[in-house]
Design a protein around this motif. Structure first.
Motif, PDB file in Angstrom:
ATOM      1  N   LEU A  36      36.079  65.267  93.253  1.00 17.49           N
ATOM      2  CA  LEU A  36      35.181  64.685  94.250  1.00 17.49           C
ATOM      3  C   LEU A  36      34.237  65.742  94.803  1.00 17.49           C
ATOM      4  CD1 LEU A  36      34.974  61.845  95.410  1.00 17.49           C
ATOM      5  CD2 LEU A  36      36.314  62.596  97.349  1.00 17.49           C
ATOM      6  N   LEU A  92      39.704  66.530 105.526  1.00 14.78           N
ATOM      7  CA  LEU A  92      40.452  65.353 105.972  1.00 14.78           C
ATOM      8  C   LEU A  92      41.286  64.788 104.834  1.00 14.78           C
ATOM      9  CD1 LEU A  92      40.795  63.686 108.475  1.00 14.78           C
ATOM     10  CD2 LEU A  92      39.011  62.182 107.689  1.00 14.78           C
ATOM     11  N   VAL A  96      45.378  64.299 104.463  1.00 13.60           N
ATOM     12  CA  VAL A  96      46.056  63.066 104.065  1.00 13.60           C
ATOM     13  C   VAL A  96      46.975  63.337 102.880  1.00 13.60           C
ATOM     14  CG1 VAL A  96      45.708  60.756 103.158  1.00 13.60           C
ATOM     15  CG2 VAL A  96      44.244  61.583 104.944  1.00 13.60           C
ATOM     16  N   ILE A 100      50.863  62.592 102.474  1.00  8.73           N
ATOM     17  CA  ILE A 100      51.382  61.736 101.401  1.00  8.73           C
ATOM     18  C   ILE A 100      52.548  62.428 100.712  1.00  8.73           C
ATOM     19  CG2 ILE A 100      50.836  60.827  99.116  1.00  8.73           C
ATOM     20  CD1 ILE A 100      48.110  60.121 100.123  1.00  8.73           C
TER      21      ILE A 100
ATOM     22  N   ALA C 117      38.294  59.345 118.099  1.00  4.28           N
ATOM     23  CA  ALA C 117      37.888  58.815 116.799  1.00  4.28           C
ATOM     24  C   ALA C 117      37.353  57.398 116.939  1.00  4.28           C
ATOM     25  CB  ALA C 117      39.064  58.839 115.826  1.00  4.28           C
ATOM     26  N   GLU C 142      28.700  58.647 107.581  1.00  2.96           N
ATOM     27  CA  GLU C 142      29.826  59.570 107.420  1.00  2.96           C
ATOM     28  C   GLU C 142      30.627  59.677 108.715  1.00  2.96           C
ATOM     29  OE1 GLU C 142      31.233  61.139 104.875  1.00  2.96           O
ATOM     30  OE2 GLU C 142      29.915  59.975 103.598  1.00  2.96           O
ATOM     31  N   ILE C 143      29.937  59.678 109.857  1.00  2.00           N
ATOM     32  CA  ILE C 143      30.691  59.707 111.119  1.00  2.00           C
ATOM     33  C   ILE C 143      31.609  58.494 111.177  1.00  2.00           C
ATOM     34  CG2 ILE C 143      30.566  59.577 113.625  1.00  2.00           C
ATOM     35  CD1 ILE C 143      28.057  60.999 113.632  1.00  2.00           C
ATOM     36  N   LEU C 146      34.483  58.744 108.386  1.00  2.00           N
ATOM     37  CA  LEU C 146      35.541  59.721 108.659  1.00  2.00           C
ATOM     38  C   LEU C 146      36.414  59.235 109.806  1.00  2.00           C
ATOM     39  CD1 LEU C 146      33.837  63.202 108.342  1.00  2.00           C
ATOM     40  CD2 LEU C 146      35.556  62.244 106.903  1.00  2.00           C
ATOM     41  N   SER C 147      35.787  58.668 110.845  1.00  2.00           N
ATOM     42  CA  SER C 147      36.621  58.255 111.965  1.00  2.00           C
ATOM     43  C   SER C 147      37.438  57.019 111.594  1.00  2.00           C
ATOM     44  CB  SER C 147      35.773  58.007 113.195  1.00  2.00           C
ATOM     45  OG  SER C 147      34.650  57.268 112.856  1.00  2.00           O
ATOM     46  N   TYR C 149      38.742  56.545 108.659  1.00  2.00           N
ATOM     47  CA  TYR C 149      39.908  57.085 107.957  1.00  2.00           C
ATOM     48  C   TYR C 149      40.970  57.526 108.955  1.00  2.00           C
ATOM     49  CZ  TYR C 149      36.278  57.717 104.351  1.00  2.00           C
ATOM     50  OH  TYR C 149      35.232  57.546 103.502  1.00  2.00           O
ATOM     51  N   VAL C 150      40.500  58.202 110.017  1.00  2.00           N
ATOM     52  CA  VAL C 150      41.456  58.676 111.018  1.00  2.00           C
ATOM     53  C   VAL C 150      42.181  57.490 111.649  1.00  2.00           C
ATOM     54  CG1 VAL C 150      41.725  59.954 113.148  1.00  2.00           C
ATOM     55  CG2 VAL C 150      40.042  60.679 111.499  1.00  2.00           C
ATOM     56  N   SER C 153      44.646  55.848 109.174  1.00  2.00           N
ATOM     57  CA  SER C 153      45.823  56.657 108.857  1.00  2.00           C
ATOM     58  C   SER C 153      46.778  56.731 110.031  1.00  2.00           C
ATOM     59  CB  SER C 153      45.401  58.065 108.451  1.00  2.00           C
ATOM     60  OG  SER C 153      44.934  58.747 109.577  1.00  2.00           O
ATOM     61  N   LEU C 161      48.958  55.861 104.576  1.00  2.00           N
ATOM     62  CA  LEU C 161      48.402  57.118 104.082  1.00  2.00           C
ATOM     63  C   LEU C 161      47.737  56.937 102.731  1.00  2.00           C
ATOM     64  CD1 LEU C 161      51.360  59.396 105.078  1.00  2.00           C
ATOM     65  CD2 LEU C 161      49.095  59.363 106.088  1.00  2.00           C
ATOM     66  N   THR C 164      44.628  55.074 103.060  1.00  2.00           N
ATOM     67  CA  THR C 164      43.569  55.934 103.578  1.00  2.00           C
ATOM     68  C   THR C 164      42.992  56.795 102.473  1.00  2.00           C
ATOM     69  OG1 THR C 164      44.824  56.073 105.596  1.00  2.00           O
ATOM     70  CG2 THR C 164      42.996  57.573 105.367  1.00  2.00           C
ATOM     71  N   TYR C 165      43.872  57.342 101.641  1.00  2.00           N
ATOM     72  CA  TYR C 165      43.384  58.204 100.561  1.00  2.00           C
ATOM     73  C   TYR C 165      42.441  57.428  99.645  1.00  2.00           C
ATOM     74  CZ  TYR C 165      43.260  60.409  96.078  1.00  2.00           C
ATOM     75  OH  TYR C 165      42.815  60.919  94.899  1.00  2.00           O
ATOM     76  N   ARG C 166      42.847  56.215  99.257  1.00  2.00           N
ATOM     77  CA  ARG C 166      41.979  55.427  98.363  1.00  2.00           C
ATOM     78  C   ARG C 166      40.668  55.108  99.057  1.00  2.00           C
ATOM     79  NH1 ARG C 166      46.832  52.341  96.229  1.00  2.00           N
ATOM     80  NH2 ARG C 166      47.560  53.896  94.755  1.00  2.00           N
ATOM     81  N   ILE C 168      39.238  56.899 101.322  1.00  2.00           N
ATOM     82  CA  ILE C 168      38.411  58.110 101.352  1.00  2.00           C
ATOM     83  C   ILE C 168      37.672  58.269 100.031  1.00  2.00           C
ATOM     84  CG2 ILE C 168      38.449  60.618 101.420  1.00  2.00           C
ATOM     85  CD1 ILE C 168      40.603  60.541 103.420  1.00  2.00           C
ATOM     86  N   VAL C 169      38.403  58.127  98.922  1.00  2.00           N
ATOM     87  CA  VAL C 169      37.764  58.358  97.623  1.00  2.00           C
ATOM     88  C   VAL C 169      36.654  57.340  97.392  1.00  2.00           C
ATOM     89  CG1 VAL C 169      38.123  58.294  95.151  1.00  2.00           C
ATOM     90  CG2 VAL C 169      39.729  59.489  96.587  1.00  2.00           C
TER      91      VAL C 169
ATOM     92  N   VAL D 158      30.243  64.856 112.812  1.00  2.00           N
ATOM     93  CA  VAL D 158      31.047  64.662 111.602  1.00  2.00           C
ATOM     94  C   VAL D 158      32.137  65.729 111.542  1.00  2.00           C
ATOM     95  CG1 VAL D 158      31.025  64.746 109.096  1.00  2.00           C
ATOM     96  CG2 VAL D 158      29.225  63.551 110.275  1.00  2.00           C
ATOM     97  N   THR D 161      34.753  65.038 114.032  1.00  2.00           N
ATOM     98  CA  THR D 161      35.647  63.960 113.598  1.00  2.00           C
ATOM     99  C   THR D 161      36.675  64.484 112.606  1.00  2.00           C
ATOM    100  OG1 THR D 161      33.672  62.613 113.652  1.00  2.00           O
ATOM    101  CG2 THR D 161      35.647  61.582 112.833  1.00  2.00           C
ATOM    102  N   ILE D 164      39.400  66.320 114.524  1.00  2.00           N
ATOM    103  CA  ILE D 164      40.403  65.510 115.213  1.00  2.00           C
ATOM    104  C   ILE D 164      41.226  64.729 114.195  1.00  2.00           C
ATOM    105  CG2 ILE D 164      39.225  65.330 117.433  1.00  2.00           C
ATOM    106  CD1 ILE D 164      38.148  62.771 116.741  1.00  2.00           C
ATOM    107  N   LEU D 169      46.559  64.168 111.944  1.00  2.00           N
ATOM    108  CA  LEU D 169      47.432  64.028 110.777  1.00  2.00           C
ATOM    109  C   LEU D 169      48.454  65.154 110.701  1.00  2.00           C
ATOM    110  CD1 LEU D 169      44.796  62.929 108.177  1.00  2.00           C
ATOM    111  CD2 LEU D 169      46.889  61.704 108.632  1.00  2.00           C
TER     112      LEU D 169
END
Lengths: 119, 162, 497, 330
Positions: A36, A92, A96, A100, C117, C142-143, C146-147, C149-150, C153, C161, C164-166, C168-169, D158, D161, D164, D169
């Motif tokens: 990525l 981030l 994660v 995991i 977040a 993106e803001i 990303l938030s 995702y937080v 999660s 989790l 969240t990972y999927r 994110i990708v 960004v 974020t 945090i 996590l």
């Protein structure tokens, strides 16, 4: 010679392909994330390739020097932003990934999928 | 005067380039890690120093030579440290320097007598893996940030064994 | 400059300004209070902006005082005001609603980070909606991502989790596609301001790069909006997020990407690419139709109530895509109204689900037997929401489907086909909603199940009913959303009002 | 001509390294190679006249991102056990993507074409008006901090974020409520402490790195640099210290509450400057109203927001590094 001037864009395309392939084909989470970040870096290359002007220099205005040709500052500003956005996403996602690993004991997506399937 | 400076700097630059070339060639041709490191060190010392001095002569009496000197100092400090860390880590993870026995044949390193016959097949495999890591990292041109990864590449396997 | 002139900047600035404060001051209960105060303020500002622009004018606010193509401007018209209202409204409702359930699901220790977040997520979504700069959309996207995702999660299950990972990708790939598209657009026009882009794209002689840029932007945003084949990240993310978070992101987050898609496609590409409406139809109609069927069918076979509603969202996004594909005032009005109404409906339904989850400790449909008797108010809210999904008259869903059908009537055979599709998918919606109702009202709880006798607390019921009744209100008197939406549709299509 | 040849060489190296990353199964190798990838990318940016971007990419891509990946590897796995690819979907998708892009860019303006549209619209305005309106030599800084200051504000948030997110996590407390005292990454880097040479040399370099960071921060108006690069450099100095002296000593030097506070304060400073401009009667982030003289106001505004950016970036990078290095294996 014309194609040589487009070499940057071809490399951009190839890097994008490699990055996307790595994301899609690998089940290891960290490896996908490296893919990525290659994917994102490729886009940096696209923008920065646009800013170059023949015989130009970095856009820093020096006093007393006339008729200087400068590179385009705008793509540089955009990519400065994008680089920082990229590292934020990576950090981030890595956090994660660590969680995991703690929750599942592995970071291979296919194994995690199996574990989730059997209740 | 100018022409003398130009000649001197060109000579220095060309010699430095030659060192870099030889260093790169050595990394490709040398048989294993330590000799490769030896070859790579040519780039760090001879190559970098000569090129930097050559560039300083081009710079004249401005801030430029001072900045180049700072870079020289930086390289002078970091590259031996990086080499040290790399070699140390390689040694710890079981990559031995090649030795020569009585018959005059070279063979890949035999462990010191104390923990002699422990070497197994798996560690031999591990060794080749390590070599590729370190080799790739060391082959890149000198620079601040490459040094760092190289150091760390080596550090990890170091821990595995000990 | 008066305060009134500063309103456009304040919508976002209030949220961004409060986020670090909520993160820094670690007093008990303070982060929630600060977040709620900021979001409600922002909602009020958004409402007053909407009141200003309902007539069809546009507010341009120059950030930093630099004029349009050189600096970044905020661009507020009817559509963006409507979306800003939806986002901040959903955010405040979910926050007030979630006071109890969030305290339950998010620990005291992570509360400051969580609410910061939340604020950033709202700010990111609002920022995307009101900005008039293509690259600025990326930054705020993106803001918000990303938030989100937080927030996702923070869910209690470990599957949160991996979801969240999927997410994110997929989200990063989508955002990067968008960035590539913007890069190509910049390459052929030399500007990033959307109004300037719209004017200059038309003058580009070589259309190939523009076409590819349109493709990248559309695909990237479609990933973010969970348009049908690219929806894979959504059901799990909705299911495993904390309940109040699901309320918020289901109501607001995918709609914003759809909004950007609409804006970019209509404002920038429509005028410049020949036959763009046909391309748009070819791109969106098959996806919309497939989304309707696949989403509804998956919802019918789903056992988890939250996942069921998530698949239903996939189907409902299909309606919006269909409305966008029709490129007529009625179709666009339908799509925009449906974005708004679906936000209200789904928000209300997920709130009801959160109430159920609080008492039943599970969201499996099979375990909810007897909920109709034990929690009558909650289930009543759920049923009204369900009727809205089906599109029964006097519910918000009816209004939007009405406009979609009106638009389809102009389209000849394709229109007849689309009307049939809309009717069939409404029937499918009847099935999955009925599935839940049947279990909740007509099935006796299992003997070994822990009996639930208590209704959800008032602090959660009241916001739920406010949202549900707002939906009904806007269905009976639909002048505000329809007025804003049709004025927005006219602006987008360039038709004089 | 020379630059094109050099650029060709670097770009080819990029592709080679990327392929190597894809092929290797050892994740450490992959991370090291991605550090090298970023470094080549930075060199390439420099060749393309983007000094600011090159500096950022070198510090962030090759430095900090590598350290973060290593920190994550210490906590996850060393090898990639992906099964052999059975499906053709990834290959077809990525080839289609590449094909489309190559098809499209065949009509793109060639590298360095002075008549390209990007050089004709908007950009010349920046180059012309920066000396008049903002009067800082580095146009990139002017665009970043003032003309497109709102973007930069978004970018700071960004990073905020991300910080945090990582903290929520990998925060101090696990779901089960136990505290972690000994981090895995800390343990692994611990043996560095027993080696005299890296330790002494590393410690010797730290002050110079931090000094260079401060130089980049305050010289950003005149040369390449600014808040992002400076923040990342200072953070890199602190991270180096933590590596050679052990994480515990690093956390003594910069306590976690301090770096966390730095993050929030930096973001707050930026937003507060924007709000202050509104209070003083200008638009959001319109620095001209901050002083009697608009140009002076711009200088003041840029100084303040660059300080905010630097604080946030440095704080975020240090906080995230500590979050990874403190974590123990369960």
């Amino acid at each position: 010679m014309a194609l040589l001037g487009l070499y940057n864009y071809f490399v951009f395309a190839v890097l994008l392909m490699i990055g996307l392939y790595c994301v899609l084909a690998r089940t290891n989470i960290v490896k996908s994330l490296i893919g990525l970040s290659i994917f994102q870096s490729a886009v940096f290359l696209l923008y920065i390739s646009m800013d170059k002007v023949d015989g130009g220099t970095a856009p820093i205005i020096q006093e007393g020097v006339e008729n200087q040709v400068f590179a385009n500052p705008l793509p540089q500003v955009l990519i400065l932003t994008a680089i920082v956005v990229g590292i934020s996403t990576t950090a981030l996602a890595l956090a994660v990934a660590v969680r995991i690993k703690e929750a599942y004991g592995t970071i291979e997506e296919d194994k995690i999928q199996e574990m989730d399937r059997e209740p | 005067m100018d022409i003398l400076l130009d000649i001197a700097s060109t000579v220095l630059l060309v010699t430095g380039g030659f060192f870099v070339f030889v260093g790169g060639f050595g990394v490709m041709r040398m048989p294993e890690l330590y000799t490769r490191m030896h070859a790579a060190s040519l780039t760090d010392t001879g190559g970098a120093a000569l090129i930097l001095v050559g560039l300083m002569l081009q710079g004249g009496f401005t801030l430029v030579p001072l900045k180049l000197a700072a870079i020289f100092l930086f390289l002078f400090l970091t590259s031996p440290t990086a080499s040290y860390a790399l070699a140390n880590a390689a040694l710890l993870s079981g990559v031995k320097p090649p030795c020569r026995n009585e018959t005059g044949k070279t063979f890949p390193g035999e462990p010191p007598v104390a923990d002699g016959p422990k070497q197994s097949k798996s560690s031999a495999e591990k060794r080749t893996a390590n070599k590729t890591v370190a080799g790739k990292a060391a082959r890149k041109p000198a620079g601040k940030a490459t040094r760092k990864p190289a150091k760390k590449a080596a550090r990890k396997p170091a821990r595995k064994k000990s | 400059m008066t305060l009134y002139d500063q309103l456009p900047a304040l919508v976002v600035a209030v949220l961004l300004f409060t986020a670090p404060i909520a993160y820094m001051l670690r007093l008990h209960g303070f982060p929630w209070a600060a977040a709620t105060a900021a979001v409600v303020t922002s909602f009020a500002v958004a409402c007053s902006l909407a009141a200003t622009v309902i007539g069809g004018e546009t507010i341009i606010y120059e950030m930093g005082g630099w004029p349009a193509p050189y600096g970044i401007v905020l661009h507020i018209d009817a559509l963006s005001a409507l979306m800003a209202m939806l986002i901040t409204g959903a955010s405040s409702a979910a926050l007030i609603f979630g006071y109890k359930s969030l305290a339950d699901e998010v620990g005291e220790e992570t509360a400051p980070a969580f609410f910061a977040a939340w604020l950033l997520c709202t700010a990111g979504l609002v920022g995307m909606v009101i900005t008039g700069d293509a690259f600025n959309i990326f930054v705020f996207m993106e803001i918000s991502s990303l938030s989100t995702y937080v927030l996702v999660s923070a869910g209690p299950d470990r599957r949160a989790l991996i979801s969240t990972y999927r997410y994110i990708v997929m989200g990063t790939v989508g955002a990067t596609f968008y960035l590539i598209g913007v890069g190509f657009l910049y390459m052929v026009t030399g500007t990033l301001n959307t109004a300037d882009l719209a004017a200059r794209v038309g003058q580009v002689e070589d259309i190939r790069l523009v076409l590819v840029a349109a493709g990248f932007v559309s695909v990237g945003l479609a990933v973010k909006a969970a348009v049908f084949p690219l929806h894979a990240w959504m059901p799990n993310a909705y299911t495993f997020a904390p309940n109040a978070v699901t309320v918020f992101i289901a109501a607001a987050s995918t709609k914003v990407s759809l909004y950007v898609l609409m804006r970019v496609d209509y404002a920038i590409f429509q005028n410049s690419i020949a036959n763009h409406d046909i391309q748009l139809t070819l791109f969106l109609v098959p996806l919309g139709v497939l989304a309707l069927f696949v989403g509804s069918l998956l919802a019918i076979y789903e056992r988890n109530l939250k996942t069921l509603l998530a698949y239903s969202s996939v189907a409902q996004i299909g309606y919006i895509a269909l409305g966008m594909a029709m490129t007529s005032v009625a179709g666009l009005t339908g799509a925009i109204v449906h974005m708004f109404n679906h936000g209200l409906i789904k928000g209300g339904m997920f709130m009801a689900v959160a109430c159920l989850a609080l008492r039943y400790r599970t969201v499996n449909v099979a375990n909810l037997a007897g909920a109709g008797k034990a929690m009558p108010w909650t289930m009543a809210a759920f049923v009204i929401g369900g009727l809205g999904l089906i599109g029964v008259p006097l519910t918000p869903g009816f209004i939007s489907k009405w406009y979609l059908v009106l638009a389809a009537l102009d389209k000849g055979w394709l229109g007849v086909f689309l009307i049939v599709v809309i009717l069939v998918s409404s029937l499918l919606a009847v099935i999955y909603v009925w599935k839940v109702i049947e279990v909740a009202y007509f099935r006796e709880p299992r003997a070994n199940a822990v009996p639930v006798t208590q209704e959800a607390p008032l602090a959660m019921l009241i916001p739920t009913w406010i949202v549900v009744l707002t939906g009904v209100w806007f269905a009976v008197d639909s002048s505000v959303p329809v007025g804003l939406a049709s004025s927005a549709a006219r602006t987008l299509l360039g038709v004089a009002p | 001509m020379m630059t094109i040849v050099f650029s060709l060489f670097l770009l080819t190296m990029l592709v080679i390294v990327a392929v190597a990353i894809l092929r290797t199964d050892n994740l450490f190798t992959a991370v090291m190679l991605s550090g090298i990838f970023s470094l080549i990318m930075a060199a390439n940016f420099f060749v393309l006249d983007a000094a600011d971007v090159a500096l950022t990419e070198a510090v962030i891509g090759a430095g900090i991102s590598t350290v973060l990946f290593l920190g994550a590897l210490a906590l996850t796995a060393e090898h990639d056990h992906s099964p052999p690819v059975g499906s053709w979907v990834p290959l077809v998708t990525s080839s289609a993507l590449g094909g489309v892009i190559i098809f499209a860019t065949l009509q793109a303006p060639r590298l360095g074409d002075p008549n390209a549209i990007v050089h004709k619209h908007v950009a010349p305005w920046y180059l012309e008006n920066t000396p008049l309106l903002i009067d800082v030599p580095n146009v990139v800084t002017a665009v970043l901090a003032s003309f497109r200051g709102y973007d930069t504000l978004g970018e700071v948030f960004v990073v905020f974020t991300a910080c945090i997110g990582v903290m929520s996590l990998l925060g101090r407390v696990r779901p089960r409520g136990e505290l972690i005292e000994e981090g895995e990454f800390d343990k692994r880097t611990d043996n560095l402490r027993h080696h005299l040479i890296p330790r002494v040399v590393g410690k010797m370099l730290v002050p110079f790195i931090v000094l260079f960071g401060l130089y980049v921060q305050f010289h950003g108006d005149f040369g390449p640099g600014g808040g992002f690069q400076a923040g990342a450099l200072v953070a890199a100095g602190i991270i180096l210290y933590s590596l050679v002296e052990g994480g515990a000593r690093g956390r003594e030097l910069v306590p976690e509450w301090f770096s966390g506070m730095l993050v929030a304060l930096g973001a707050f400073t930026y937003a507060a400057v924007g709000v202050a401009c509104m209070v003083m009667g200008g638009r959001f982030l319109d620095y001209s109203v901050l002083s009697h003289d608009p140009v002076h106001g711009q200088h003041l505004g840029i100084l303040l927001i660059e300080a905010g950016v630097g604080m946030t970036v440095a704080g975020v990078m240090i906080t995230i590094f500590h979050a990874f290095s403190r974590r123990g294996i369960r």
